[in-house]
Design a protein around this motif. Structure first.
Motif, PDB file in Angstrom:
ATOM      1  N   ALA A 298       0.829  -1.213   0.000  1.00 46.52           N
ATOM      2  CA  ALA A 298       0.000   0.000   0.000  1.00 46.52           C
ATOM      3  C   ALA A 298       0.858   1.256   0.000  1.00 46.52           C
ATOM      4  O   ALA A 298       0.434   2.310  -0.470  1.00 46.52           O
ATOM      5  CB  ALA A 298      -0.911   0.000   1.229  1.00 46.52           C
ATOM      6  N   ILE A 299       2.078   1.155   0.545  1.00 47.24           N
ATOM      7  CA  ILE A 299       2.948   2.336   0.667  1.00 47.24           C
ATOM      8  C   ILE A 299       4.201   2.088  -0.172  1.00 47.24           C
ATOM      9  O   ILE A 299       4.993   1.196   0.132  1.00 47.24           O
ATOM     10  CB  ILE A 299       3.317   2.585   2.153  1.00 47.24           C
ATOM     11  N   ASP A 300       4.328   2.878  -1.263  1.00 46.11           N
ATOM     12  CA  ASP A 300       5.527   2.748  -2.088  1.00 46.11           C
ATOM     13  C   ASP A 300       6.501   3.855  -1.698  1.00 46.11           C
ATOM     14  O   ASP A 300       6.243   4.657  -0.795  1.00 46.11           O
ATOM     15  CB  ASP A 300       5.177   2.762  -3.583  1.00 46.11           C
ATOM     16  N   ALA A 301       7.632   3.928  -2.415  1.00 41.14           N
ATOM     17  CA  ALA A 301       8.682   4.885  -2.024  1.00 41.14           C
ATOM     18  C   ALA A 301       8.173   6.325  -2.092  1.00 41.14           C
ATOM     19  O   ALA A 301       8.503   7.152  -1.235  1.00 41.14           O
ATOM     20  CB  ALA A 301       9.900   4.696  -2.925  1.00 41.14           C
ATOM     21  N   ASP A 302       7.345   6.645  -3.095  1.00 44.64           N
ATOM     22  CA  ASP A 302       6.846   8.029  -3.228  1.00 44.64           C
ATOM     23  C   ASP A 302       5.994   8.410  -2.028  1.00 44.64           C
ATOM     24  O   ASP A 302       6.141   9.492  -1.467  1.00 44.64           O
ATOM     25  CB  ASP A 302       5.995   8.170  -4.506  1.00 44.64           C
ATOM     26  N   ILE A 303       5.076   7.524  -1.656  1.00 48.19           N
ATOM     27  CA  ILE A 303       4.226   7.825  -0.492  1.00 48.19           C
ATOM     28  C   ILE A 303       5.102   7.875   0.761  1.00 48.19           C
ATOM     29  O   ILE A 303       4.935   8.750   1.619  1.00 48.19           O
ATOM     30  CB  ILE A 303       3.101   6.767  -0.347  1.00 48.19           C
ATOM     31  N   ALA A 304       6.071   6.953   0.855  1.00 48.31           N
ATOM     32  CA  ALA A 304       6.925   6.889   2.052  1.00 48.31           C
ATOM     33  C   ALA A 304       7.645   8.217   2.291  1.00 48.31           C
ATOM     34  O   ALA A 304       7.835   8.630   3.438  1.00 48.31           O
ATOM     35  CB  ALA A 304       7.928   5.748   1.915  1.00 48.31           C
ATOM     36  N   ARG A 305       8.032   8.894   1.196  1.00 49.80           N
ATOM     37  CA  ARG A 305       8.719  10.181   1.349  1.00 49.80           C
ATOM     38  C   ARG A 305       7.808  11.230   1.983  1.00 49.80           C
ATOM     39  O   ARG A 305       8.261  12.165   2.625  1.00 49.80           O
ATOM     40  CB  ARG A 305       9.216  10.683  -0.018  1.00 49.80           C
ATOM     41  N   ASP A 306       6.473  11.060   1.790  1.00 49.15           N
ATOM     42  CA  ASP A 306       5.521  12.059   2.304  1.00 49.15           C
ATOM     43  C   ASP A 306       4.882  11.664   3.634  1.00 49.15           C
ATOM     44  O   ASP A 306       4.076  12.424   4.171  1.00 49.15           O
ATOM     45  CB  ASP A 306       4.401  12.268   1.270  1.00 49.15           C
ATOM     46  N   VAL A 307       5.189  10.459   4.119  1.00 45.81           N
ATOM     47  CA  VAL A 307       4.592  10.036   5.395  1.00 45.81           C
ATOM     48  C   VAL A 307       5.062  10.979   6.496  1.00 45.81           C
ATOM     49  O   VAL A 307       6.256  11.272   6.606  1.00 45.81           O
ATOM     50  CB  VAL A 307       5.002   8.573   5.717  1.00 45.81           C
ATOM     51  N   GLN A 308       4.124  11.486   7.301  1.00 46.80           N
ATOM     52  CA  GLN A 308       4.509  12.415   8.373  1.00 46.80           C
ATOM     53  C   GLN A 308       4.641  11.723   9.729  1.00 46.80           C
ATOM     54  O   GLN A 308       5.295  12.241  10.626  1.00 46.80           O
ATOM     55  CB  GLN A 308       3.493  13.549   8.478  1.00 46.80           C
ATOM     56  N   ALA A 309       3.976  10.570   9.899  1.00 47.60           N
ATOM     57  CA  ALA A 309       4.097   9.837  11.163  1.00 47.60           C
ATOM     58  C   ALA A 309       5.549   9.418  11.348  1.00 47.60           C
ATOM     59  O   ALA A 309       6.227   9.085  10.364  1.00 47.60           O
ATOM     60  CB  ALA A 309       3.199   8.600  11.111  1.00 47.60           C
ATOM     61  N   ASP A 325      10.401   0.757   2.477  1.00 46.96           N
ATOM     62  CA  ASP A 325      11.087   0.384   3.711  1.00 46.96           C
ATOM     63  C   ASP A 325      12.427   1.111   3.805  1.00 46.96           C
ATOM     64  O   ASP A 325      12.782   1.663   4.856  1.00 46.96           O
ATOM     65  CB  ASP A 325      11.319  -1.136   3.687  1.00 46.96           C
ATOM     66  N   ASP A 326      13.178   1.138   2.682  1.00 50.20           N
ATOM     67  CA  ASP A 326      14.488   1.823   2.667  1.00 50.20           C
ATOM     68  C   ASP A 326      14.319   3.312   2.934  1.00 50.20           C
ATOM     69  O   ASP A 326      15.062   3.903   3.713  1.00 50.20           O
ATOM     70  CB  ASP A 326      15.173   1.632   1.303  1.00 50.20           C
ATOM     71  N   VAL A 327      13.316   3.926   2.280  1.00 46.35           N
ATOM     72  CA  VAL A 327      13.089   5.362   2.465  1.00 46.35           C
ATOM     73  C   VAL A 327      12.804   5.648   3.939  1.00 46.35           C
ATOM     74  O   VAL A 327      13.368   6.580   4.534  1.00 46.35           O
ATOM     75  CB  VAL A 327      11.905   5.842   1.588  1.00 46.35           C
ATOM     76  N   LEU A 328      11.945   4.848   4.546  1.00 46.70           N
ATOM     77  CA  LEU A 328      11.537   5.102   5.936  1.00 46.70           C
ATOM     78  C   LEU A 328      12.696   4.850   6.904  1.00 46.70           C
ATOM     79  O   LEU A 328      12.858   5.569   7.893  1.00 46.70           O
ATOM     80  CB  LEU A 328      10.313   4.248   6.292  1.00 46.70           C
ATOM     81  N   TYR A 389      22.640  -5.711  17.922  1.00 50.42           N
ATOM     82  CA  TYR A 389      23.210  -6.168  16.654  1.00 50.42           C
ATOM     83  C   TYR A 389      23.505  -5.040  15.673  1.00 50.42           C
ATOM     84  O   TYR A 389      23.978  -5.282  14.583  1.00 50.42           O
ATOM     85  CB  TYR A 389      22.257  -7.153  15.965  1.00 50.42           C
ATOM     86  N   ASP A 390      23.160  -3.821  16.031  1.00 44.90           N
ATOM     87  CA  ASP A 390      23.412  -2.700  15.139  1.00 44.90           C
ATOM     88  C   ASP A 390      22.765  -2.906  13.753  1.00 44.90           C
ATOM     89  O   ASP A 390      23.373  -2.641  12.719  1.00 44.90           O
ATOM     90  CB  ASP A 390      24.933  -2.502  14.990  1.00 44.90           C
ATOM     91  N   VAL A 391      21.561  -3.438  13.753  1.00 46.75           N
ATOM     92  CA  VAL A 391      20.816  -3.648  12.504  1.00 46.75           C
ATOM     93  C   VAL A 391      20.131  -2.336  12.112  1.00 46.75           C
ATOM     94  O   VAL A 391      19.925  -1.468  12.964  1.00 46.75           O
ATOM     95  CB  VAL A 391      19.746  -4.763  12.665  1.00 46.75           C
ATOM     96  N   PRO A 392      19.794  -2.164  10.815  1.00 48.27           N
ATOM     97  CA  PRO A 392      19.282  -0.863  10.377  1.00 48.27           C
ATOM     98  C   PRO A 392      17.872  -0.540  10.870  1.00 48.27           C
ATOM     99  O   PRO A 392      17.507   0.628  10.978  1.00 48.27           O
ATOM    100  CB  PRO A 392      19.288  -0.965   8.849  1.00 48.27           C
ATOM    101  N   ASN A 393      17.063  -1.538  11.118  1.00 52.36           N
ATOM    102  CA  ASN A 393      15.669  -1.248  11.496  1.00 52.36           C
ATOM    103  C   ASN A 393      15.065  -2.427  12.267  1.00 52.36           C
ATOM    104  O   ASN A 393      15.674  -3.498  12.384  1.00 52.36           O
ATOM    105  CB  ASN A 393      14.824  -0.918  10.248  1.00 52.36           C
ATOM    106  N   LEU A 394      13.848  -2.187  12.783  1.00 49.19           N
ATOM    107  CA  LEU A 394      13.198  -3.210  13.615  1.00 49.19           C
ATOM    108  C   LEU A 394      12.830  -4.449  12.797  1.00 49.19           C
ATOM    109  O   LEU A 394      12.789  -5.558  13.326  1.00 49.19           O
ATOM    110  CB  LEU A 394      11.945  -2.632  14.286  1.00 49.19           C
ATOM    111  N   ARG A 395      12.574  -4.264  11.489  1.00 49.41           N
ATOM    112  CA  ARG A 395      12.215  -5.434  10.681  1.00 49.41           C
ATOM    113  C   ARG A 395      13.394  -6.405  10.618  1.00 49.41           C
ATOM    114  O   ARG A 395      13.239  -7.607  10.818  1.00 49.41           O
ATOM    115  CB  ARG A 395      11.801  -5.020   9.261  1.00 49.41           C
ATOM    116  N   THR A 396      14.566  -5.855  10.333  1.00 53.50           N
ATOM    117  CA  THR A 396      15.741  -6.732  10.254  1.00 53.50           C
ATOM    118  C   THR A 396      15.963  -7.403  11.611  1.00 53.50           C
ATOM    119  O   THR A 396      16.285  -8.596  11.679  1.00 53.50           O
ATOM    120  CB  THR A 396      16.984  -5.924   9.825  1.00 53.50           C
TER     121      THR A 396
END
Ligand code: NAD
Length: 417
Positions: A298-309, A325-328, A389-396
């Motif tokens: 539902a959320i692609d890179a373009d939308i991710a750039r505009d997410v304010q949360a 995911d990368d953008v966020l 583990y110094d991972v980039p995000n919670l998903r990893t």
């Protein structure tokens, strides 16, 4: 939306996370593909006397931590690649919340809305007959997924029990309470979403009280998450469904929105809203927390750039494209991944199975208390891994936890020559 092969996405996610573990490369290769996939064709009699063929699948991805577990999807887009990927995500979802299951998924490629109830019943019973040798309370336990629910699970259980000449309610979960279903199952996904949101806000020293929230998708998962977030003191200011969104600066009366949707079929036109919003505007609303609870990608890179949360809790499965995911991640937005946030559904399925085996029903309070323990323990382990583990995000971090648990179970058991 570009075609994303879900099975390749899964394999990529495993490779990304595996790089942070010291799990042997050969074992990782084993964790990237299903142990077995049934691919079959069902021949089903139609009401008009004709016979129709339906493609059907069951993928058993990994059983190192316990019986295979996963839903059955009825959708025209069901394919072998999708079923394989979804079965893999079930392995990692069960592992991250530490319930003793492996992962599976099944599906039939058709749209049940195009068929009568009796035709859907015959498709379900034909499917149940095909998968019968693979399933069982100690082998592989199906559950509902897109376009299947209590009705289909009851048919599946009945077909299995009739053919096996036994009573075995634990062969399938998501049943109606009268057939051995659990209290709290319908609310479980929304409840784990709320718990994950509460935990991440605590972790960030902000507290969920007073946080503003937008929820995309006001179905089973989204509407319950919205109601429970409201109950713990958050302010749900925007919600949407497939027909559009609504906004109220001082917070929506979530129970009244739910009643309105029940009566009219949509959240649009709700009298307590200040304004209507497009679906995209709900995703990019000026809020503290965004809860995607509709469809994948539902959320692609373009939308991710505009997410304010600056916090996202994924109630839906796979609501972010890999690029989003990368953008966020680069924007330091905290994303609590689907495999933890929406794991309430499979966790209460597990409680249903435990109750079926005990032939004893728990109260709703006990179900909710146990669910809270499972989700908060899983969240603690997640942030612990995120920090160590110094991972980039919670998903990893979630995949690191899950991969290590599955690999440990495999190592402990040893390989069978
Ligand atoms: P549902 O069909 O009850 O609800 C989906 C909602 O999304 C509906 O309100 C629909 O109108 C809305 N929607 C569809 N397209 C939209 C769009 N473009 N914009 C805004 N809203 C849109 O489904 P559900 O059971 O709530 O599942 C939702 C998600 O949660 C799915 O990804 C599902 O895989 C995931 N999930 C559900 C469960 C569960 O137990 N229900 C468990 C785990 C994961």
């Amino acid at each position: 939306m570009a075609d994303i092969n879900p099975f390749e996405s899964l394999q990529e996610q495993i490779d990304d996370a595996a790089a942070y573990t010291d799990v042997d490369g050969d074992v990782i290769e084993r964790l990237k593909r299903p142990e077995r996939v049934l691919s079959t064709t069902l021949s089903v009699d139609m009401d008009d006397g004709s016979m129709e063929q339906f493609r059907a699948y069951r993928s058993q991805f990994n059983g190192d931590r316990g019986p295979y577990k996963g839903g059955i999807r009825y959708h025209p887009h069901v394919s072998e690649a999708e079923v394989k990927a979804l079965s893999g995500w079930m392995v990692y979802k069960c592992a991250v919340v530490d319930i003793p299951y492996g992962g599976a998924k099944g599906g039939v490629a058709f749209d049940p809305r195009d068929y009568s109830d009796s035709e859907v019943e015959r498709v379900t019973r034909a499917y149940a007959t095909e998968i019968r040798p693979l399933i069982g309370a100690d082998r592989d336990i199906p559950a509902p997924d897109v376009n299947t629910g209590q009705r289909e699970m009851n048919w599946l259980k009945d077909t299995y029990e009739t053919l096996e000449r036994t009573t075995e309610p634990g062969v399938v979960t998501g049943k109606a309470p009268s057939s051995g279903g659990s209290a709290g199952r319908v609310e479980a996904t929304g409840r784990s979403t709320m718990l994950a949101a509460r935990e991440v806000f605590d972790y960030l020293d902000r507290g969920i009280e007073g946080a503003t929230v937008a929820v995309q998708g006001f179905g089973n998962a989204g509407s319950v998450a919205a109601r429970l977030l409201d109950e713990v003191g958050a302010s749900v200011v925007a919600v949407s469904d497939s027909q559009g969104g609504i906004y109220a600066a001082d917070g929506l009366d979530v129970a009244a929105v739910r009643d309105h949707k029940r009566e009219t079929g949509t959240v649009g036109g709700f009298a307590g809203a200040d304004e209507t919003l497009s679906n995209e505007a709900v995703l990019t609303a000026d809020v503290d927390l965004l809860v995607p609870a509709a469809l994948e990608n539902a959320i692609d890179a373009d939308i991710a750039r505009d997410v304010q949360a600056d916090v996202i809790v994924e109630a839906a499965n796979g609501p972010l494209t890999p690029d989003a995911d990368d953008v966020l991640t680069n924007r330091d937005v905290y994303v609590v991944p689907d495999i933890l946030a929406n794991a309430g559904g499979v966790t209460v399925s597990y409680f249903e199975w435990v109750q079926n085996r005990q032939r004893f029903s728990w109260t709703e309070k006990r179900v909710n208390d146990e669910l809270e323990r499972v989700i908060t323990d899983a969240f603690d382990r997640l942030v612990d891994t995120f920090e160590t583990y110094d991972v980039p995000n919670l998903r990893t971090a979630a995949y690191v936890v899950a991969i290590e648990r599955v690999a440990e179970a495999f190592d402990d058991s040893g390989n069978w020559p």
